[in-house]
Design a protein around this motif. Structure first.
Motif, PDB file in Angstrom:
ATOM      1  N   VAL A   5       0.900  -1.059  -0.040  1.00  0.00           N
ATOM      2  CA  VAL A   5       0.067  -0.056  -0.019  1.00  0.00           C
ATOM      3  C   VAL A   5       0.952   1.310  -0.032  1.00  0.00           C
ATOM      4  O   VAL A   5       0.720   2.086  -0.802  1.00  0.00           O
ATOM      5  N   ALA A   6       1.922   1.131   0.903  1.00  0.00           N
ATOM      6  CA  ALA A   6       2.682   2.512   1.073  1.00  0.00           C
ATOM      7  C   ALA A   6       3.410   2.645  -0.480  1.00  0.00           C
ATOM      8  O   ALA A   6       3.457   3.831  -0.784  1.00  0.00           O
ATOM      9  N   ALA A   7       3.872   1.745  -0.877  1.00  0.00           N
ATOM     10  CA  ALA A   7       4.812   1.839  -2.026  1.00  0.00           C
ATOM     11  C   ALA A   7       3.924   2.418  -3.271  1.00  0.00           C
ATOM     12  O   ALA A   7       4.377   3.195  -4.219  1.00  0.00           O
ATOM     13  N   VAL A   8       2.640   1.778  -3.321  1.00  0.00           N
ATOM     14  CA  VAL A   8       1.848   2.203  -4.494  1.00  0.00           C
ATOM     15  C   VAL A   8       1.513   3.686  -4.284  1.00  0.00           C
ATOM     16  O   VAL A   8       1.504   4.514  -5.052  1.00  0.00           O
ATOM     17  N   ALA A   9       1.300   4.085  -2.946  1.00  0.00           N
ATOM     18  CA  ALA A   9       0.700   5.669  -2.495  1.00  0.00           C
ATOM     19  C   ALA A   9       2.018   6.521  -2.817  1.00  0.00           C
ATOM     20  O   ALA A   9       1.900   7.678  -3.468  1.00  0.00           O
ATOM     21  N   LEU A  10       3.200   6.064  -2.532  1.00  0.00           N
ATOM     22  CA  LEU A  10       4.346   6.918  -2.830  1.00  0.00           C
ATOM     23  C   LEU A  10       4.818   6.973  -4.263  1.00  0.00           C
ATOM     24  O   LEU A  10       5.137   7.761  -4.691  1.00  0.00           O
ATOM     25  N   ALA A  11       4.444   5.809  -4.923  1.00  0.00           N
ATOM     26  CA  ALA A  11       4.724   5.736  -6.257  1.00  0.00           C
ATOM     27  C   ALA A  11       3.444   6.767  -7.172  1.00  0.00           C
ATOM     28  O   ALA A  11       3.860   7.803  -8.004  1.00  0.00           O
ATOM     29  N   VAL A  12       2.407   6.881  -6.752  1.00  0.00           N
ATOM     30  CA  VAL A  12       1.468   7.856  -7.233  1.00  0.00           C
ATOM     31  C   VAL A  12       1.894   9.366  -6.662  1.00  0.00           C
ATOM     32  O   VAL A  12       1.772  10.328  -7.575  1.00  0.00           O
ATOM     33  N   ALA A  13       2.239   9.390  -5.746  1.00  0.00           N
ATOM     34  CA  ALA A  13       2.619  10.768  -5.066  1.00  0.00           C
ATOM     35  C   ALA A  13       3.976  11.399  -5.907  1.00  0.00           C
ATOM     36  O   ALA A  13       4.069  12.639  -6.408  1.00  0.00           O
ATOM     37  N   VAL A  14       4.856  10.452  -6.275  1.00  0.00           N
ATOM     38  CA  VAL A  14       6.161  10.822  -7.005  1.00  0.00           C
ATOM     39  C   VAL A  14       5.867  11.034  -8.571  1.00  0.00           C
ATOM     40  O   VAL A  14       6.366  12.056  -8.807  1.00  0.00           O
ATOM     41  N   ALA A  15       4.965  10.194  -8.919  1.00  0.00           N
ATOM     42  CA  ALA A  15       4.547  10.297 -10.353  1.00  0.00           C
ATOM     43  C   ALA A  15       3.836  11.807 -10.521  1.00  0.00           C
ATOM     44  O   ALA A  15       4.212  12.663 -11.540  1.00  0.00           O
ATOM     45  N   ARG A  16       3.086  12.240  -9.547  1.00  0.00           N
ATOM     46  CA  ARG A  16       2.260  13.469  -9.679  1.00  0.00           C
ATOM     47  C   ARG A  16       3.360  14.463  -9.312  1.00  0.00           C
ATOM     48  O   ARG A  16       3.146  15.786 -10.398  1.00  0.00           O
ATOM     49  N   GLY A  17       4.236  14.499  -8.389  1.00  0.00           N
ATOM     50  CA  GLY A  17       4.999  15.412  -8.186  1.00  0.00           C
ATOM     51  C   GLY A  17       6.028  15.807  -9.157  1.00  0.00           C
ATOM     52  O   GLY A  17       6.425  16.772  -9.430  1.00  0.00           O
ATOM     53  N   ARG A  18       6.394  14.650  -9.880  1.00  0.00           N
ATOM     54  CA  ARG A  18       7.441  14.894 -11.000  1.00  0.00           C
ATOM     55  C   ARG A  18       6.658  15.076 -12.415  1.00  0.00           C
ATOM     56  O   ARG A  18       7.427  15.051 -13.214  1.00  0.00           O
ATOM     57  N   ARG A  19       5.520  15.254 -12.533  1.00  0.00           N
ATOM     58  CA  ARG A  19       4.930  15.144 -13.669  1.00  0.00           C
ATOM     59  C   ARG A  19       5.091  14.083 -14.674  1.00  0.00           C
ATOM     60  O   ARG A  19       5.224  14.524 -15.880  1.00  0.00           O
ATOM     61  N   ALA A  20       5.107  12.929 -14.005  1.00  0.00           N
ATOM     62  CA  ALA A  20       5.534  11.872 -14.792  1.00  0.00           C
ATOM     63  C   ALA A  20       4.329  10.933 -15.275  1.00  0.00           C
ATOM     64  O   ALA A  20       3.042  11.024 -14.371  1.00  0.00           O
ATOM     65  N   ARG A  21       4.218  10.355 -16.474  1.00  0.00           N
ATOM     66  CA  ARG A  21       2.928   9.761 -16.941  1.00  0.00           C
ATOM     67  C   ARG A  21       2.866   8.469 -16.127  1.00  0.00           C
ATOM     68  O   ARG A  21       1.567   7.949 -15.906  1.00  0.00           O
TER      69      ARG A  21
END
Length: 223
Positions: free
Chosen positions: A45-61
Motif C-alpha cells: 500500500v505504501a509503495a503504491v501510494a508513494l509511487a502515485v505521489a512521486v509521479a504526480r510531483g514529478r509530472r510523470a506519466r
C-alpha cells in the motif's frame, strides 16, 4: 548498452565509495527513486501510494514499483481496464523483456525474483528500461545484504511499520535503514480500509494518505 544508460546505472547502483557523488534529496523537490521497507501488506500500500505521489510531483506519466518479498515471482494481478495507456504500454514492454509486470492506474509493478542477487539485477534492468520515470523499490521482508547497495543509492528510504509492531521496533528499523547513508522517513498508514483500497488502484490516494506520503517524501501535502 549505451554510454548514457551505463552512466546512469553506474551512478545509481555502484557502492557510494565507488560512485560519483550522489545528489542530496534536498536538491530535489520530489525524489525520483524511493525505497520502502516494511511488511508485505502495508509495504505494498505504501509503495503504491508513494509511487502515485512521486509521479504526480514529478509530472510523470506513470511510476514503477519493483517488489521483492523472497517469493517466487508472479506478475501482480493486472487491472488493465483501470490502467493508464502509458502504464499499460510500459508493463507490456517490461514483460517482453522478461520482467513480470502489470499495470494498475498510473503504477507499473514488477515482481522480482526471490534470489537477492537476481532481484538486484532485475532492478537494474528495470531502471535502465524506464528512462527517467520514478522508481520505487519495495523490500517486503527481512532486508537481504545483496540489496543494500541498491537501497543505498536511492534518493530516500521509507520505513512502514506493521500496525501491531511492538513499541520501538519501527525506530530500530529506521536506525538500521539510516546506516545505508540515505535520508529515512517513517510512513504510518491511515487505519482505514478505504484509504488502502484507493491506494491499491494505482490512480489516486485519499487525502490523509496523500499527506502522509508527501511528508515521508519530504514535501508538502501537494507532492
Amino acid at each position: 548498452m549505451s554510454a548514457h544508460v551505463a552512466g546512469r546505472l553506474r551512478e545509481l547502483f555502484l557502492a557510494p565509495d565507488a560512485a560519483a557523488p550522489v545528489r542530496r534529496v534536498a536538491e530535489r523537490a520530489v525524489p525520483a527513486t524511493v525505497g520502502v521497507l516494511g511488511p508485505a501488506r502495508e509495504g505494498e500500500v505504501a509503495a503504491v501510494a508513494l509511487a502515485v505521489a512521486v509521479a504526480r510531483g514529478r509530472r510523470a506519466r506513470c511510476a514503477v514499483v519493483c517488489r521483492w518479498d523472497g517469493a517466487c515471482p508472479e506478475a501482480p494481478r493486472a487491472a488493465l481496464a483501470l490502467a493508464t495507456r502509458g502504464a499499460r504500454r510500459l508493463a507490456e514492454r517490461l514483460d517482453r523483456r522478461g520482467l513480470p509486470a502489470s499495470a494498475r492506474g498510473r503504477v507499473v509493478t514488477v515482481a522480482l525474483p526471490p534470489e537477492p542477487a537476481a532481484a538486484r539485477a532485475a532492478i537494474e534492468r528495470t531502471h535502465a528500461a524506464i528512462d527517467d520515470l520514478p522508481l520505487v523499490v519495495l523490500v517486503a521482508g527481512p532486508r537481504p545484504p545483496a540489496l543494500d547497495a541498491v537501497l543505498a543509492a536511492l534518493d530516500r528510504l521509507v520505513v512502514v511499520p506493521a500496525p501491531d509492531a511492538p513499541s520501538g521496533l519501527s525506530e530500530l528499523a529506521a536506525t538500521a535503514a539510516a546506516r545505508l547513508g540515505r535520508g529515512v522517513a517513517r510512513l504510518d498508514l491511515p487505519d482505514t480500509a478505504l484509504a488502502r483500497l484507493v491506494a491499491i488502484t494505482g490512480r489516486s490516494v485519499s487525502p490523509r494518505l496523500r499527506a502522509a506520503a508527501a511528508a515521508a517524501l519530504g514535501g508538502g501535502d501537494d507532492a
